[in-house]
Design a protein around this motif. Structure first.
Motif, PDB file in Angstrom:
ATOM      1  N   VAL A 236     -17.937  -7.871  -8.950  1.00  0.00           N
ATOM      2  CA  VAL A 236     -18.601  -6.839  -8.686  1.00  0.00           C
ATOM      3  C   VAL A 236     -17.532  -5.691  -8.207  1.00  0.00           C
ATOM      4  O   VAL A 236     -16.277  -6.396  -7.701  1.00  0.00           O
ATOM      5  CB  VAL A 236     -19.692  -6.808  -7.433  1.00  0.00           C
ATOM      6  N   GLU A 237     -17.914  -4.338  -8.405  1.00  0.00           N
ATOM      7  CA  GLU A 237     -16.938  -3.524  -7.849  1.00  0.00           C
ATOM      8  C   GLU A 237     -17.459  -3.199  -6.469  1.00  0.00           C
ATOM      9  O   GLU A 237     -18.495  -3.028  -6.152  1.00  0.00           O
ATOM     10  CB  GLU A 237     -16.986  -2.238  -8.683  1.00  0.00           C
ATOM     11  N   ALA A 238     -16.361  -2.765  -5.579  1.00  0.00           N
ATOM     12  CA  ALA A 238     -16.634  -2.581  -4.082  1.00  0.00           C
ATOM     13  C   ALA A 238     -15.587  -1.732  -3.623  1.00  0.00           C
ATOM     14  O   ALA A 238     -14.099  -1.660  -4.249  1.00  0.00           O
ATOM     15  CB  ALA A 238     -16.740  -3.675  -3.414  1.00  0.00           C
ATOM     16  N   ALA A 239     -15.884  -0.733  -2.580  1.00  0.00           N
ATOM     17  CA  ALA A 239     -15.025   0.065  -2.144  1.00  0.00           C
ATOM     18  C   ALA A 239     -14.924  -0.262  -0.515  1.00  0.00           C
ATOM     19  O   ALA A 239     -15.905  -0.343   0.112  1.00  0.00           O
ATOM     20  CB  ALA A 239     -15.204   1.421  -2.418  1.00  0.00           C
ATOM     21  N   GLU A 240     -13.527  -0.361   0.054  1.00  0.00           N
ATOM     22  CA  GLU A 240     -13.326  -0.588   1.283  1.00  0.00           C
ATOM     23  C   GLU A 240     -13.798  -2.061   1.796  1.00  0.00           C
ATOM     24  O   GLU A 240     -13.982  -2.164   3.158  1.00  0.00           O
ATOM     25  CB  GLU A 240     -13.931   0.439   2.239  1.00  0.00           C
ATOM     26  N   ILE A 241     -13.713  -3.192   0.887  1.00  0.00           N
ATOM     27  CA  ILE A 241     -14.044  -4.238   1.609  1.00  0.00           C
ATOM     28  C   ILE A 241     -12.648  -4.748   2.233  1.00  0.00           C
ATOM     29  O   ILE A 241     -12.503  -5.367   3.302  1.00  0.00           O
ATOM     30  CB  ILE A 241     -14.153  -5.288   0.344  1.00  0.00           C
ATOM     31  N   TYR A 242     -11.583  -4.195   1.876  1.00  0.00           N
ATOM     32  CA  TYR A 242     -10.349  -4.716   2.353  1.00  0.00           C
ATOM     33  C   TYR A 242      -9.684  -3.142   2.633  1.00  0.00           C
ATOM     34  O   TYR A 242      -9.897  -2.262   2.262  1.00  0.00           O
ATOM     35  CB  TYR A 242      -9.294  -5.021   1.111  1.00  0.00           C
ATOM     36  N   TYR A 243      -8.945  -3.163   4.110  1.00  0.00           N
ATOM     37  CA  TYR A 243      -8.208  -2.191   4.373  1.00  0.00           C
ATOM     38  C   TYR A 243      -6.932  -2.420   4.996  1.00  0.00           C
ATOM     39  O   TYR A 243      -6.747  -2.451   6.208  1.00  0.00           O
ATOM     40  CB  TYR A 243      -9.170  -1.518   5.711  1.00  0.00           C
ATOM     41  N   PRO A 244      -6.038  -2.490   4.170  1.00  0.00           N
ATOM     42  CA  PRO A 244      -4.624  -3.128   4.558  1.00  0.00           C
ATOM     43  C   PRO A 244      -4.045  -2.243   5.537  1.00  0.00           C
ATOM     44  O   PRO A 244      -3.507  -2.872   6.488  1.00  0.00           O
ATOM     45  CB  PRO A 244      -3.770  -2.988   3.252  1.00  0.00           C
ATOM     46  N   GLY A 245      -4.387  -0.986   5.670  1.00  0.00           N
ATOM     47  CA  GLY A 245      -3.522  -0.356   6.860  1.00  0.00           C
ATOM     48  C   GLY A 245      -4.170  -0.500   8.139  1.00  0.00           C
ATOM     49  O   GLY A 245      -3.513  -0.218   9.338  1.00  0.00           O
ATOM     50  N   MET A 246      -5.403  -1.253   8.004  1.00  0.00           N
ATOM     51  CA  MET A 246      -6.116  -1.793   9.432  1.00  0.00           C
ATOM     52  C   MET A 246      -5.926  -3.311   9.367  1.00  0.00           C
ATOM     53  O   MET A 246      -6.353  -3.803  10.346  1.00  0.00           O
ATOM     54  CB  MET A 246      -7.477  -1.219   9.483  1.00  0.00           C
ATOM     55  N   GLY A 247      -5.074  -3.787   8.653  1.00  0.00           N
ATOM     56  CA  GLY A 247      -4.774  -5.408   8.673  1.00  0.00           C
ATOM     57  C   GLY A 247      -6.005  -6.002   8.060  1.00  0.00           C
ATOM     58  O   GLY A 247      -5.680  -7.388   8.321  1.00  0.00           O
ATOM     59  N   THR A 248      -6.659  -5.535   7.401  1.00  0.00           N
ATOM     60  CA  THR A 248      -8.126  -6.231   6.728  1.00  0.00           C
ATOM     61  C   THR A 248      -7.542  -6.379   5.231  1.00  0.00           C
ATOM     62  O   THR A 248      -7.454  -5.494   4.340  1.00  0.00           O
ATOM     63  CB  THR A 248      -9.200  -5.408   6.422  1.00  0.00           C
ATOM     64  N   VAL A 249      -6.750  -7.568   4.911  1.00  0.00           N
ATOM     65  CA  VAL A 249      -6.285  -8.038   3.717  1.00  0.00           C
ATOM     66  C   VAL A 249      -6.969  -9.169   2.934  1.00  0.00           C
ATOM     67  O   VAL A 249      -7.720  -9.574   3.533  1.00  0.00           O
ATOM     68  CB  VAL A 249      -4.864  -8.215   3.659  1.00  0.00           C
ATOM     69  N   ASN A 250      -6.588  -9.392   1.669  1.00  0.00           N
ATOM     70  CA  ASN A 250      -7.144 -10.411   0.980  1.00  0.00           C
ATOM     71  C   ASN A 250      -6.294 -11.536   0.719  1.00  0.00           C
ATOM     72  O   ASN A 250      -6.311 -12.214  -0.016  1.00  0.00           O
ATOM     73  CB  ASN A 250      -7.585  -9.925  -0.499  1.00  0.00           C
TER      74      ASN A 250
END
Length: 307
Positions: free
Chosen positions: A293-307
């Protein structure tokens, strides 16, 4: 999707007990710690190499964990190894990825542990509070209560909380168990397909499947699927597991046309790298029997949310 249909959707629909996802939450916490340690190794390599030929956009802020293999099949296999690793096993796996870059580099790299990770109980709360909120929203809709209180204590529409958030909350949680890839810019497959002259349309559909049983159970609510990413914090096009190989074939056949589109910065090499990431993500879906699936903002590296 089996996990979605058999475990997560029934939980959100209010069935079973409040602790029915505790094992999945615990696995998400374990993987968060594995991910943090793996990323620390990637950041350590970045620091040791200066910049040079180290592709941080692929190895750190692109692929999940820290993977440096060349071919998609090996990338996918390595991601699964990380997903199944204990924290004690991460260092050896990460060092094996450094050796693929340069066997001499391992002796000069230490994991960059400048950041911190919350305690397990806080990680667990972070993974489950949205699930609990939507479970409460379902209960309210069943009981005819129009509102619930959100995490800030504000009253919100129970029905809107469900219809407007269930897909994003679902994918955000599933990504803690089987990670996705990170990319920036308007380069997701359905967006590129709209702009390029390709051999047919990609075998992607709208994402109705991610609503599970909810539309049938609550037919009076407004369930609106998307066939592409319409905005930030949204879910886009969907490919069932049976369409993963056809989608890989379509991308391979149309890579030149898609790359010619460019992104918003007219950067064609950037798009080629994005297409490489898509194929790797699809290789993981193929290996695990998963959907894409395509998705936007599941990850937010600038806020520390990474994969």
């Amino acid at each position: 999707m089996r996990l979605t249909e058999e475990r997560v959707i029934p939980f959100l629909a209010g069935r079973g007990g409040d602790d029915d996802l505790d094992d999945l939450i615990a696995d998400a916490v374990r993987q968060a710690k594995v991910r943090f340690r793996a990323n620390a190794w990637g950041l350590g390599v970045l620091k040791a190499s200066g910049s040079g030929d180290f592709d941080s956009g692929l190895y750190i802020w692109g692929r999940p964990f820290f993977v440096t293999a060349d071919d998609p099949a090996t990338v996918a296999e390595t991601v699964v190894r990380y997903c199944n690793s204990t924290l004690d096993e991460v260092d050896d796996l990460a060092r094996s990825q450094i050796d693929l870059l340069d066997p001499a580099l391992s002796n000069h790299v230490e994991p960059d542990m400048a950041g911190t990770l919350p305690a397990d109980r806080h990680l667990a709360k972070g993974f489950r509070w949205k699930l609990d909120l939507l479970r409460e929203a379902t209960s309210a809709v069943r009981a005819g209560r129009p509102t619930i209180r959100n995490g800030d204590g504000d009253e919100i529409s129970a029905a809107d909380a469900l219809t407007g958030n269930i897909q994003f909350v679902l994918i955000e949680f599933l990504a803690a168990l089987l990670p996705g890839w990170i990319e920036r810019g308007r380069v997701w497959p359905t967006e590129l397909a709209e702009q390029a002259t390709t051999n047919g349309y990609p075998p992607l559909s709208d994402n109705t499947a991610l609503f599970g049983s909810f539309p049938a159970e609550f037919p009076s609510l407004d369930w609106v699927p998307n066939w592409t990413i319409p905005s930030n914090y949204a879910i886009g096009g969907y490919a069932a597991s049976s369409n993963i190989q056809p989608l890989r074939n379509w991308l391979s056949q149309n890579v030149e046309a898609l790359a010619e589109v460019g992104d918003q910065w007219n950067d064609r090499p950037y798009v080629r790298k994005a297409l490489r990431k898509f194929d790797e993500a699809l290789a993981l879906a193929e290996l695990t029997g998963s959907a894409f699936v395509e998705a936007a903002e599941i990850y937010y590296p600038g806020m520390g949310t990474v994969n």
